[in-house]
Design an enzyme around this catalytic site. Structure first.
Site, PDB file in Angstrom:
ATOM      1  N   GLU A   1       0.609  -1.126   0.045  1.00  0.00           N
ATOM      2  CA  GLU A   1      -0.045   0.183   0.032  1.00  0.00           C
ATOM      3  C   GLU A   1       0.665   1.335  -0.096  1.00  0.00           C
ATOM      4  OE1 GLU A   1      -2.538  -0.618   3.446  1.00  0.00           O
ATOM      5  OE2 GLU A   1      -3.977  -1.872   2.154  1.00  0.00           O
TER       6      GLU A   1
ATOM      7  N   GLU B   1       7.181 -22.001   7.277  1.00  0.00           N
ATOM      8  CA  GLU B   1       7.696 -21.187   8.313  1.00  0.00           C
ATOM      9  C   GLU B   1       8.425 -21.926   9.514  1.00  0.00           C
ATOM     10  OE1 GLU B   1       4.587 -21.307  12.074  1.00  0.00           O
ATOM     11  OE2 GLU B   1       3.405 -21.199  10.176  1.00  0.00           O
TER      12      GLU B   1
END
Length: 303
Positions: free
Chosen positions: A88, A119
């Site tokens: 953004e 992960e």
């Protein structure tokens, strides 16, 4: 003698929350009220770590001014929150690609579908951090503060000489030793034990939004509380630029539109021209001398 057994340390987010033990017996509205009450604790928890966050903002702005980059590393919800924050910054502040980079364990595919084992791999984290340099900032995001992928990334970044940061929801995070600054937001046990997409994720969003926005402010990509790095790629956005000029100066629409045209569509140049009553050449000189910060350009006149 009985054989020794390793003791797993439970993260605060994995403990049972005594305030929500009956959340499955109170109906929809009751459950929502309990969730909302827990959510309300997040801003206060973030407020407690603002001094540490300010240190990170200052260090990041300094490195970005010198040509460095900001890297985010995370898995699951933590990684997705980082990806959104980085994505953004372009539309909001016209930040060029590659300055703030989000690395998500398992790559783009893991944004919508879990990639098993990603992960848990320190090697994958280290590989994703391979191009982190000494002038960069590496921010690892892990609710538990122990995610192996984040450990590998921070270890590699630290070895490269980067400024390292850990954002967690665990004040006693095991990986804190890998970070120059640990932002351990004490959100406590989740409403649903271990569901860190709740309070921990909300806290991480606030921390990352605060970090990136404050850095953009420090880099001069705002004037007052206005976005002054917006590019006019169409008629609608050009109108938006004129509106910003009107809000910043209090001048009429026609005058602001003329200034924008005279500045070749450069919002910051037009803004300086209007506020300092100068031409575009002088406006650009002032901005260059002030490092692109409009406020400073209005108080410092280049010789």
């Amino acid at each position: 003698m009985s054989p020794s057994r390793s003791v797993r340390v439970v993260s605060p987010t994995e403990r049972r929350n005594p305030r929500t033990l009956g959340i499955d017996r109170v109906g929809a509205l009751g459950a929502l009220r309990l969730l909302n009450a827990e959510d309300a604790r997040v801003p206060e928890a973030v407020a407690a770590v603002l001094p540490q966050l300010a240190t990170v903002v200052e260090g990041t702005a300094e490195r970005l001014r010198a040509g460095g980059r900001l890297h985010y590393f995370g898995a699951g919800t933590s990684g997705r929150t980082a990806v959104v924050d980085a994505a953004e910054l372009g539309p909001t502040f016209s930040l060029p690609p590659g300055i703030v980079v989000a690395h998500h364990a398992g790559g783009p595919a893991a944004l919508v579908t879990a990639v098993e084992g990603s992960e848990d791999s320190e090697e994958l984290g280290a590989a994703d951090a391979a191009d982190v340099g000494a002038g960069d900032v590496a921010v690892g995001i892990a609710a538990s503060g122990r995610t192996p992928y984040v450990a590998g990334a921070l270890r590699a970044a630290r070895a490269a000489g980067a400024f390292t940061v850990l954002v967690s929801a665990n004040p006693e995070a095991p990986l804190a030793y890998l970070a120059d600054v640990h932002i351990g937001v004490d959100t406590g046990p989740e409403a649903i034990a271990g569901s860190t997409r709740l309070k921990a994720a909300s806290a991480h969003k606030l921390v990352l939004n605060g970090l990136s926005t404050a850095v953009m402010i420090a880099l001069g990509r705002t004037y007052s509380n206005l976005m002054v790095e917006v590019s006019a790629s169409n008629a609608k956005l050009r109108g938006r630029l004129v509106t910003i000029l009107m809000e910043a100066t209090g001048l009429a629409e026609e005058r602001c539109a003329q200034a924008l045209t005279g500045a070749d569509g450069e919002l910051k140049t037009a803004l300086v021209c209007l506020l300092a009553d100068c031409g575009p050449v002088e406006g650009r000189r002032r901005l260059a001398a002030a490092g692109g910060r409009v406020g400073d350009a209005l108080t410092t006149r280049p010789v």
